[in-house]
Design an enzyme around this catalytic site. Structure first.
Site, PDB file in Angstrom:
ATOM      1  N   GLY A 279       0.817  -1.015  -0.200  1.00 32.70           N
ATOM      2  CA  GLY A 279      -0.049  -0.097  -0.185  1.00 32.70           C
ATOM      3  C   GLY A 279       0.752   1.145  -0.148  1.00 32.70           C
ATOM      4  O   GLY A 279       1.860   1.375   0.771  1.00 32.70           O
ATOM      5  N   ALA A 280       0.556   2.002  -1.070  1.00 32.70           N
ATOM      6  CA  ALA A 280       1.488   3.367  -1.373  1.00 32.70           C
ATOM      7  C   ALA A 280       2.110   3.836   0.045  1.00 32.70           C
ATOM      8  O   ALA A 280       3.149   4.175   0.439  1.00 32.70           O
ATOM      9  CB  ALA A 280       0.872   4.206  -2.374  1.00 32.70           C
TER      10      ALA A 280
ATOM     11  N   ARG B 228       9.976  -1.180  -4.629  1.00 29.87           N
ATOM     12  CA  ARG B 228       9.205  -1.241  -5.600  1.00 29.87           C
ATOM     13  C   ARG B 228       8.969   0.057  -6.128  1.00 29.87           C
ATOM     14  O   ARG B 228       9.135   1.035  -5.631  1.00 29.87           O
ATOM     15  CB  ARG B 228       7.604  -1.461  -4.771  1.00 29.87           C
TER      16      ARG B 228
ATOM     17  N   GLN C 259      -5.537  -8.713  -2.359  1.00 28.17           N
ATOM     18  CA  GLN C 259      -5.606  -7.944  -1.534  1.00 28.17           C
ATOM     19  C   GLN C 259      -7.141  -7.704  -0.927  1.00 28.17           C
ATOM     20  O   GLN C 259      -7.408  -7.219   0.282  1.00 28.17           O
ATOM     21  CB  GLN C 259      -4.975  -6.435  -1.940  1.00 28.17           C
TER      22      GLN C 259
ATOM     23  N   ASP D 277      -1.458   4.631  -6.163  1.00 26.88           N
ATOM     24  CA  ASP D 277      -0.035   4.344  -6.006  1.00 26.88           C
ATOM     25  C   ASP D 277       0.815   5.574  -6.464  1.00 26.88           C
ATOM     26  O   ASP D 277       1.800   5.993  -6.143  1.00 26.88           O
ATOM     27  CB  ASP D 277       0.134   3.380  -6.627  1.00 26.88           C
TER      28      ASP D 277
HETATM   29  O1  MRU Z   1       0.777  -3.894  -4.416  1.00 30.23           O
HETATM   30  P1  MRU Z   1      -0.042  -3.205  -3.439  1.00 30.23           P
HETATM   31  O2  MRU Z   1      -0.934  -4.008  -2.350  1.00 30.23           O
HETATM   32  O3  MRU Z   1       0.926  -2.437  -2.595  1.00 30.23           O
HETATM   33  O4  MRU Z   1      -0.957  -2.274  -4.171  1.00 30.23           O
HETATM   34  C1  MRU Z   1      -1.672  -1.389  -3.128  1.00 30.23           C
HETATM   35  C2  MRU Z   1      -2.620  -0.526  -4.013  1.00 30.23           C
HETATM   36  O5  MRU Z   1      -2.601  -0.380  -5.138  1.00 30.23           O
HETATM   37  C3  MRU Z   1      -3.345   0.442  -3.263  1.00 30.23           C
HETATM   38  O6  MRU Z   1      -4.612   0.712  -3.967  1.00 30.23           O
HETATM   39  C4  MRU Z   1      -2.853   1.713  -3.205  1.00 30.23           C
HETATM   40  O7  MRU Z   1      -1.174   1.642  -2.718  1.00 30.23           O
HETATM   41  C5  MRU Z   1      -3.356   2.591  -2.427  1.00 30.23           C
HETATM   42  S1  MRU Z   1      -3.284   2.379  -0.716  1.00 30.23           S
HETATM   43  C6  MRU Z   1      -3.947   3.524   0.466  1.00 30.23           C
END
Ligand code: MRU
Length: 351
Positions: free
Chosen positions: A46-47, A92, A198, A239
């Site tokens: 998550g970002a 990432r 997720q 993201d």
């Molecule tokens: O691969 P992830 O689980 O890190 O991807 C997360 C997402 O795409 C979320 O929607 C995004 O980071 C927003 S989190 C507030």
């Protein structure tokens, strides 16, 4: 609420999100290399959450140097700091919060590099502060966004843009939480979010912790659900949002935005200002992470396709600004033209 990440006694503690919803287990990180591994392998994701993790990882990396006899040598410290930052930012590529957090830590390094022990404590302070700030920012996003919902609404969301993806409270799910706190009756439909699930594993789990009504669907059911008027708003996280509003988010978001537009259902992106990257002109320039093919051919250890199968596994896609109804930030709700709205907002911030 369960802490997603915490700085405690010189260590970084994270809830291992890979194990949810089966097991709630915390991992203690003693080195910045451990933190980098955990970001890469999705212990934390998550970002905003990976931004905080990177900041804590950098602070940890600098703290690891305390017994190094050469650390008062500025050139040695500079090389070590650069290595620590690049280890964490190499984990990432898509979520800009990671790079935003590293840049913030680099500013602190520039201010205090002449005094190692002050530098160490200022970096720790900043990382902890980033965590606390993020929680408050999510609450502000929620308070702004909840105005877009009315009692009785059902929100479709994708991936996990909730407490687990942030310091707590969440962005997209923060809007739902704030609406509930405002006394509105809101339900959530969560797309399972293939291939990493997720939605099924994390969003459903976190909403169930607070008894927020949630229904799980597989991603390919979204079209039918929207056609049947079962949803009044789609809300997702982000993201990276480019300067023109194009938004990278979990793979499958783009398809949902097309569906929402076709069915004339509002499509909202909820994200902090730290996710807006004015240095990236549009979505074509956003780097998209490709992940291990085994995520598609297997679920955990269970094979679902032959391992030798050719796989394409981009972790994110880009939704063009033209498909987005509004971007909900902690400052205000942005509406098209997003390019102008973002420039005005960032301009105001820079004064
Ligand atoms: O691969 P992830 O689980 O890190 O991807 C997360 C997402 O795409 C979320 O929607 C995004 O980071 C927003 S989190 C507030």
């Amino acid at each position: 609420m369960y802490p997603v990440i915490e700085w405690k006694d010189g260590q970084v503690i994270m809830l291992d999100q890979r194990l949810l919803p089966v097991e709630e287990k915390y991992i203690v990180h003693h080195t910045h290399l451990d933190v980098a591994k955990s970001i890469k392998h999705m212990v934390i994701r998550g970002a905003p959450a990976i931004g905080i993790a990177a900041a804590m990882g950098i602070a940890l990396g600098v703290a690891e140097l305390q017994d190094n006899p050469e650390i008062k040598n500025l050139a040695v410290l500079a090389t070590k700091f650069k290595d620590i930052v690049s280890t964490l930012t190499a984990t990432r590529p898509t979520a800009v919060n990671l790079f935003w957090a590293a840049a913030r830590m680099e500013k602190i390094y520039q201010l205090f590099k002449n005094d190692y022990f002050t530098l160490r404590s200022e970096l720790i302070k900043a990382a902890v502060q980033m965590d606390q700030e993020d929680f408050a920012i999510n609450q502000r996003i929620g308070r702004n966004g909840q105005k877009l919902l009315k009692t009785g609404d059902t929100v479709l969301t994708h991936c996990n843009a909730g407490a687990l993806a942030t310091a707590g409270y969440g962005t997209a799910l923060g809007v739902v939480r704030a609406a509930l706190e405002a006394g509105k009756k809101i339900k959530v439909i969560a797309g399972e979010t293939r291939p990493y699930l997720q939605g099924a594993r994390l969003t459903v789990w976190e909403l169930q912790q607070e008894a927020i009504p949630v229904t799980l669907i597989t991603d390919n059911m979204a079209g039918l659900v929207l056609k049947k008027d079962m949803v009044q708003a789609v809300i997702v996280g982000a993201d990276r949002i480019a300067a023109n509003g194009d938004t990278a988010n979990k793979i499958g978001t783009y398809a949902l935005a097309i569906l929402a537009n076709y069915h004339e259902i509002p499509f909202y992106v909820a994200a902090p200002l730290s996710t807006i990257d004015t240095g990236t002109v549009n979505g074509e320039h956003i780097p998209i992470e490709e992940r291990d093919p085994a995520e598609v051919t297997h679920f955990r250890d269970q094979m679902t396709a032959r391992p030798e199968t050719k796989v394409y596994n981009p972790a994110f896609d880009v939704t063009p600004a033209s498909l987005i109804t509004a971007i909900i930030t902690e400052e205000k709700i942005l509406t098209p033209d997003f390019g102008c709205a973002i420039a005005a907002l960032k301009g105001l911030k820079q004064k």
